[in-house]
Design a protein around this motif. Structure first.
Motif, PDB file in Angstrom:
ATOM      1  N   ALA A  49      84.492 -25.964 -78.111  1.00  0.00           N
ATOM      2  CA  ALA A  49      84.511 -25.934 -79.382  1.00  0.00           C
ATOM      3  C   ALA A  49      85.762 -25.145 -80.040  1.00  0.00           C
ATOM      4  O   ALA A  49      86.262 -26.069 -80.955  1.00  0.00           O
ATOM      5  CB  ALA A  49      82.928 -25.467 -79.997  1.00  0.00           C
ATOM      6  N   ALA A  50      85.929 -24.094 -79.560  1.00  0.00           N
ATOM      7  CA  ALA A  50      87.391 -23.670 -80.071  1.00  0.00           C
ATOM      8  C   ALA A  50      88.663 -24.279 -79.725  1.00  0.00           C
ATOM      9  O   ALA A  50      89.531 -24.465 -80.563  1.00  0.00           O
ATOM     10  CB  ALA A  50      87.231 -22.025 -79.591  1.00  0.00           C
ATOM     11  N   VAL A  51      88.614 -24.880 -78.490  1.00  0.00           N
ATOM     12  CA  VAL A  51      89.746 -25.716 -78.265  1.00  0.00           C
ATOM     13  C   VAL A  51      89.814 -26.708 -79.103  1.00  0.00           C
ATOM     14  O   VAL A  51      91.058 -27.446 -79.571  1.00  0.00           O
ATOM     15  CB  VAL A  51      89.593 -26.203 -76.609  1.00  0.00           C
ATOM     16  CG1 VAL A  51      90.536 -27.301 -76.360  1.00  0.00           C
ATOM     17  CG2 VAL A  51      89.819 -24.973 -75.855  1.00  0.00           C
ATOM     18  N   VAL A  52      88.685 -27.392 -79.443  1.00  0.00           N
ATOM     19  CA  VAL A  52      88.709 -28.615 -80.408  1.00  0.00           C
ATOM     20  C   VAL A  52      89.069 -28.178 -81.796  1.00  0.00           C
ATOM     21  O   VAL A  52      90.039 -28.821 -82.389  1.00  0.00           O
ATOM     22  CB  VAL A  52      87.429 -29.481 -80.510  1.00  0.00           C
ATOM     23  CG1 VAL A  52      87.382 -30.326 -81.323  1.00  0.00           C
ATOM     24  CG2 VAL A  52      87.206 -29.957 -79.023  1.00  0.00           C
ATOM     25  N   VAL A  53      88.644 -27.290 -82.249  1.00  0.00           N
ATOM     26  CA  VAL A  53      89.070 -26.660 -83.576  1.00  0.00           C
ATOM     27  C   VAL A  53      90.656 -26.373 -83.563  1.00  0.00           C
ATOM     28  O   VAL A  53      91.223 -26.632 -84.576  1.00  0.00           O
ATOM     29  CB  VAL A  53      88.228 -25.569 -84.077  1.00  0.00           C
ATOM     30  CG1 VAL A  53      88.651 -24.888 -85.308  1.00  0.00           C
ATOM     31  CG2 VAL A  53      86.778 -26.035 -84.336  1.00  0.00           C
ATOM     32  N   VAL A  56      92.842 -29.619 -83.511  1.00  0.00           N
ATOM     33  CA  VAL A  56      93.050 -30.389 -84.734  1.00  0.00           C
ATOM     34  C   VAL A  56      93.694 -29.450 -85.797  1.00  0.00           C
ATOM     35  O   VAL A  56      94.407 -30.155 -86.425  1.00  0.00           O
ATOM     36  CB  VAL A  56      91.275 -30.372 -85.094  1.00  0.00           C
ATOM     37  CG1 VAL A  56      91.292 -31.207 -86.617  1.00  0.00           C
ATOM     38  CG2 VAL A  56      90.425 -31.539 -84.400  1.00  0.00           C
ATOM     39  N   VAL A  57      93.505 -28.271 -85.896  1.00  0.00           N
ATOM     40  CA  VAL A  57      94.075 -27.566 -87.088  1.00  0.00           C
ATOM     41  C   VAL A  57      95.663 -27.516 -86.620  1.00  0.00           C
ATOM     42  O   VAL A  57      96.452 -27.874 -87.667  1.00  0.00           O
ATOM     43  CB  VAL A  57      93.769 -26.018 -87.152  1.00  0.00           C
ATOM     44  CG1 VAL A  57      94.550 -25.652 -87.901  1.00  0.00           C
ATOM     45  CG2 VAL A  57      92.133 -26.107 -87.751  1.00  0.00           C
ATOM     46  N   ALA A  58      96.041 -27.600 -85.384  1.00  0.00           N
ATOM     47  CA  ALA A  58      97.421 -27.489 -84.961  1.00  0.00           C
ATOM     48  C   ALA A  58      97.909 -28.965 -85.170  1.00  0.00           C
ATOM     49  O   ALA A  58      99.167 -29.002 -85.764  1.00  0.00           O
ATOM     50  CB  ALA A  58      97.634 -27.165 -83.325  1.00  0.00           C
ATOM     51  N   GLY A  59      97.296 -29.933 -84.841  1.00  0.00           N
ATOM     52  CA  GLY A  59      97.787 -31.341 -85.130  1.00  0.00           C
ATOM     53  C   GLY A  59      98.056 -31.609 -86.583  1.00  0.00           C
ATOM     54  O   GLY A  59      98.956 -32.074 -87.000  1.00  0.00           O
ATOM     55  N   GLU A  60      97.046 -30.932 -87.500  1.00  0.00           N
ATOM     56  CA  GLU A  60      97.481 -31.195 -88.914  1.00  0.00           C
ATOM     57  C   GLU A  60      98.672 -30.276 -89.147  1.00  0.00           C
ATOM     58  O   GLU A  60      99.356 -30.792 -89.966  1.00  0.00           O
ATOM     59  CB  GLU A  60      96.137 -30.979 -89.742  1.00  0.00           C
ATOM     60  CG  GLU A  60      96.301 -30.890 -91.270  1.00  0.00           C
ATOM     61  CD  GLU A  60      96.452 -32.603 -91.678  1.00  0.00           C
ATOM     62  OE1 GLU A  60      96.200 -32.469 -92.834  1.00  0.00           O
ATOM     63  OE2 GLU A  60      96.290 -33.316 -90.945  1.00  0.00           O
ATOM     64  N   ALA A  61      98.608 -29.207 -88.896  1.00  0.00           N
ATOM     65  CA  ALA A  61      99.704 -28.189 -89.132  1.00  0.00           C
ATOM     66  C   ALA A  61     101.019 -28.974 -88.662  1.00  0.00           C
ATOM     67  O   ALA A  61     102.167 -28.983 -89.437  1.00  0.00           O
ATOM     68  CB  ALA A  61      99.589 -26.706 -88.845  1.00  0.00           C
ATOM     69  N   GLY A  62     101.300 -29.266 -87.476  1.00  0.00           N
ATOM     70  CA  GLY A  62     102.371 -29.872 -86.759  1.00  0.00           C
ATOM     71  C   GLY A  62     102.677 -31.103 -87.584  1.00  0.00           C
ATOM     72  O   GLY A  62     104.084 -31.370 -87.694  1.00  0.00           O
ATOM     73  N   GLY A  63     101.592 -31.929 -87.785  1.00  0.00           N
ATOM     74  CA  GLY A  63     101.896 -33.521 -88.525  1.00  0.00           C
ATOM     75  C   GLY A  63     102.824 -33.117 -89.918  1.00  0.00           C
ATOM     76  O   GLY A  63     103.569 -33.943 -90.066  1.00  0.00           O
ATOM     77  N   GLY A 135      90.612 -37.601 -83.898  1.00  0.00           N
ATOM     78  CA  GLY A 135      90.224 -38.511 -82.883  1.00  0.00           C
ATOM     79  C   GLY A 135      91.002 -38.381 -81.558  1.00  0.00           C
ATOM     80  O   GLY A 135      90.339 -38.312 -80.521  1.00  0.00           O
ATOM     81  N   TRP A 136      92.089 -38.108 -81.623  1.00  0.00           N
ATOM     82  CA  TRP A 136      93.170 -37.670 -80.474  1.00  0.00           C
ATOM     83  C   TRP A 136      92.265 -36.566 -79.941  1.00  0.00           C
ATOM     84  O   TRP A 136      92.138 -36.703 -78.565  1.00  0.00           O
ATOM     85  CB  TRP A 136      94.422 -37.438 -80.725  1.00  0.00           C
ATOM     86  CG  TRP A 136      95.247 -36.971 -79.767  1.00  0.00           C
ATOM     87  CD1 TRP A 136      95.913 -37.705 -78.817  1.00  0.00           C
ATOM     88  CD2 TRP A 136      95.686 -35.563 -79.655  1.00  0.00           C
ATOM     89  NE1 TRP A 136      96.594 -36.692 -78.063  1.00  0.00           N
ATOM     90  CE2 TRP A 136      96.422 -35.664 -78.464  1.00  0.00           C
ATOM     91  CE3 TRP A 136      95.515 -34.400 -79.939  1.00  0.00           C
ATOM     92  CZ2 TRP A 136      97.192 -34.354 -78.050  1.00  0.00           C
ATOM     93  CZ3 TRP A 136      95.954 -33.209 -79.749  1.00  0.00           C
ATOM     94  CH2 TRP A 136      96.946 -33.333 -78.809  1.00  0.00           C
ATOM     95  N   THR A 137      92.003 -35.340 -80.315  1.00  0.00           N
ATOM     96  CA  THR A 137      91.491 -34.355 -79.697  1.00  0.00           C
ATOM     97  C   THR A 137      90.078 -34.566 -79.071  1.00  0.00           C
ATOM     98  O   THR A 137      90.063 -34.140 -78.007  1.00  0.00           O
ATOM     99  CB  THR A 137      91.449 -33.069 -80.863  1.00  0.00           C
ATOM    100  OG1 THR A 137      92.589 -32.634 -81.724  1.00  0.00           O
ATOM    101  CG2 THR A 137      90.786 -31.770 -80.265  1.00  0.00           C
ATOM    102  N   VAL A 138      89.196 -35.114 -80.042  1.00  0.00           N
ATOM    103  CA  VAL A 138      87.795 -35.401 -79.264  1.00  0.00           C
ATOM    104  C   VAL A 138      88.248 -36.298 -78.211  1.00  0.00           C
ATOM    105  O   VAL A 138      87.738 -35.926 -76.928  1.00  0.00           O
ATOM    106  CB  VAL A 138      87.184 -35.962 -80.394  1.00  0.00           C
ATOM    107  CG1 VAL A 138      85.989 -36.334 -79.670  1.00  0.00           C
ATOM    108  CG2 VAL A 138      86.655 -34.965 -81.245  1.00  0.00           C
ATOM    109  N   SER A 139      89.193 -37.108 -78.144  1.00  0.00           N
ATOM    110  CA  SER A 139      89.113 -38.115 -76.968  1.00  0.00           C
ATOM    111  C   SER A 139      89.771 -37.281 -75.654  1.00  0.00           C
ATOM    112  O   SER A 139      89.417 -37.439 -74.775  1.00  0.00           O
ATOM    113  CB  SER A 139      90.067 -39.086 -77.075  1.00  0.00           C
ATOM    114  OG  SER A 139      90.157 -39.880 -76.292  1.00  0.00           O
TER     115      SER A 139
END
Length: 196
Positions: A49-53, A56-63, A135-139
């Motif tokens: 769960a921590a890996v997913v969170v 996702v936060v890193a994907g948004e920040a980096g994006g 979506g990418w993270t969960v997948s």
């Protein structure tokens, strides 16, 4: 049982930096970082769960960072002289065609810097980038976690369910993108046929 954040904070930090860098424009590092973290979670060295969170936060920040770079300096970076200038310009032309053809779905298949350079509205980019990161993270995370649990023979019905969720998330994103693309293509063809 998974190790708590106290002794593994640096691994989560590396995951954050890898995924954020990838979403900002460094190719491949994000998937490698996330896959590695998910495998570590399958071995109970990290918490899934921590890996997913974190991812996702890193994907948004980096994006958002990549988007800001593209919006501010994208054209200058693409048009700067050099041996790869023609290649960069060709990539931008293809990306702009993708945006014209696919609309917001282009966020799912182009780097964030391109979204900024193409001047996609910021709030729209932030929303679709967050969904893309989720979506990418969960997948990736659920698939890597589930496959590793199955491969090591330490799986339960819970681990199989996580694998199914990961595969379903990847399939859902793919099917949604294909349907949206087909619908837009049909609308465009109907408009062309109606206009002639």
């Amino acid at each position: 049982m998974a190790v708590g954040l106290g002794s593994t904070w640096w691994q989560y930090l590396l995951l954050f930096l890898g995924v954020a860098a990838s979403w900002a424009g460094v190719p491949l590092i994000g998937t490698t970082a996330l896959g590695t973290a998910a495998i570590a979670a399958s071995q109970r060295r990290l918490d899934l769960a921590a890996v997913v969170v974190v991812s996702v936060v890193a994907g948004e920040a980096g994006g958002l960072a990549g988007y800001a770079i593209g919006r501010r300096w994208g054209r200058r970076l693409l048009e700067r002289p050099g041996k790869r200038q023609a290649r960069r310009e060709k990539m931008m032309e293809r990306s702009e065609r993708l945006y014209a053809r696919w609309g917001w779905l282009a966020v799912f298949v182009t780097p964030a810097i391109v979204s900024g350079t193409a001047k996609m509205p910021p709030y729209r980019f932030a929303t679709w980038n967050l969904l893309d990161a989720l979506g990418w993270t969960v997948s990736v995370a659920a698939s890597a976690y589930g496959v590793t649990r199955l491969a090591t023979g330490h799986h339960t019905w819970h681990d199989i369910a996580i694998l199914v969720i990961g595969l379903a998330a990847g399939a859902l994103v793919t099917v949604s993108a294909v349907r949206r693309h087909r619908r837009r293509t049909a609308q465009r063809l109907a408009a062309v046929a109606g206009g002639s």
